[in-house]
Write an enzyme that holds these catalytic residues in place. Structure first.
Site, mmCIF file in Angstrom:
data_model
loop_
_atom_site.group_PDB
_atom_site.id
_atom_site.type_symbol
_atom_site.label_atom_id
_atom_site.label_comp_id
_atom_site.label_asym_id
_atom_site.label_seq_id
_atom_site.Cartn_x
_atom_site.Cartn_y
_atom_site.Cartn_z
ATOM 1 N N CYS A 106 10.080 0.487 -1.835
ATOM 2 C CA CYS A 106 8.822 -0.228 -1.634
ATOM 3 C C CYS A 106 8.620 -0.432 -0.144
ATOM 4 O O CYS A 106 9.543 -0.852 0.560
ATOM 5 C CB CYS A 106 8.872 -1.573 -2.361
ATOM 6 S SG CYS A 106 7.339 -2.519 -2.224
ATOM 7 N N HIS A 148 3.934 1.468 -10.123
ATOM 8 C CA HIS A 148 4.434 0.617 -9.035
ATOM 9 C C HIS A 148 3.294 -0.178 -8.392
ATOM 10 O O HIS A 148 3.408 -1.393 -8.201
ATOM 11 C CB HIS A 148 5.125 1.514 -8.007
ATOM 12 C CG HIS A 148 5.711 0.796 -6.841
ATOM 13 N ND1 HIS A 148 7.078 0.626 -6.691
ATOM 14 C CD2 HIS A 148 5.148 0.208 -5.752
ATOM 15 C CE1 HIS A 148 7.310 -0.036 -5.565
ATOM 16 N NE2 HIS A 148 6.156 -0.288 -4.974
ATOM 17 N N GLU A 149 2.203 0.503 -8.053
ATOM 18 C CA GLU A 149 1.099 -0.177 -7.356
ATOM 19 C C GLU A 149 0.343 -1.127 -8.286
ATOM 20 O O GLU A 149 -0.094 -2.196 -7.853
ATOM 21 C CB GLU A 149 0.152 0.839 -6.715
ATOM 22 C CG GLU A 149 0.808 1.786 -5.719
ATOM 23 C CD GLU A 149 1.580 1.104 -4.602
ATOM 24 O OE1 GLU A 149 1.305 -0.064 -4.262
ATOM 25 O OE2 GLU A 149 2.492 1.758 -4.043
ATOM 26 N N HIS A 152 2.142 -4.278 -8.293
ATOM 27 C CA HIS A 152 1.771 -5.108 -7.135
ATOM 28 C C HIS A 152 0.489 -5.898 -7.423
ATOM 29 O O HIS A 152 0.416 -7.097 -7.131
ATOM 30 C CB HIS A 152 1.549 -4.251 -5.885
ATOM 31 C CG HIS A 152 2.794 -3.932 -5.129
ATOM 32 N ND1 HIS A 152 3.682 -4.887 -4.697
ATOM 33 C CD2 HIS A 152 3.299 -2.740 -4.708
ATOM 34 C CE1 HIS A 152 4.680 -4.308 -4.042
ATOM 35 N NE2 HIS A 152 4.469 -2.999 -4.042
#
Length: 188
Positions: A106, A148-149, A152
């Protein structure tokens, strides 16, 4: 603004580190697709490029807005570049669900990587930089990037998905090389 223009414009900004509240809080939805968003997207692409990243969520540069950019390869090795506002990820279930262990890192904990099992493919829905609905299904780095994003955007860092011992090791690995990534990185 087309992605090709967003890639040419913008200024790299400092990347926020894990522990900052903005990374652990769900983001606000994108509702305005005007010039402020376009400037933010250009800065996000510049930051991602400077950091040699695969993708970047707005929260990683301190903006609590539900948008991420990506610039990486899909399961065929083809480079894909774009924007997803208000992302929602759908993951395969049942027999269609195949987990793949892959080293994940990350930009908000730079230089530290550990294996994380995620579904091989993901479908991501949202809006592009103009507010038009989009839907994409991908594997490879892009499929992982979608997951992953979007994490976030939902206030989750990938360390939250790790067992305690592996998460602590990930933090130690980062501490050993943190001096290579001073505060303000990559906007030097």
């Amino acid at each position: 603004m087309p992605v090709s223009a967003l890639l040419r414009l913008g200024t790299a900004r400092p990347i926020i580190r894990w522990g900052d509240e903005v990374l652990h809080t769900p983001a606000r939805p994108v509702t305005d697709y005007g010039s402020d968003l376009q400037e933010l997207l250009a800065d996000m692409f510049a930051t991602n490029t400077s950091a040699d990243g695969a993708g970047l969520a707005a929260q990683q540069i301190g903006v609590d807005l539900a948008v991420f950019i990506y610039d990486c390869t899909d399961e065929t090795g083809r480079r894909r570049t774009g924007v997803v506002c208000n992302p929602v990820v759908e993951l395969p279930t049942g027999r269609e669900r195949h987990l793949v262990d892959y080293d994940e890192g990350c930009l908000s904990l730079p230089g530290a990587y550990t294996e994380l099992a995620r579904p091989e493919f993901a479908t991501c829905r949202g809006q592009d930089q103009y507010g038009d609905d989009i839907e994409m299904t991908a594997g490879g780095t892009l499929g992982r990037c979608f997951q992953h994003e979007t994490d976030h955007i939902n206030g989750i860092v990938f360390g939250d998905r790790l067992p305690t011992r592996r998460r602590k090791r990930l933090y130690r690995d980062h501490e050993h090389i943190a001096s290579r990534f001073p505060l303000g990185w990559p906007a030097q």
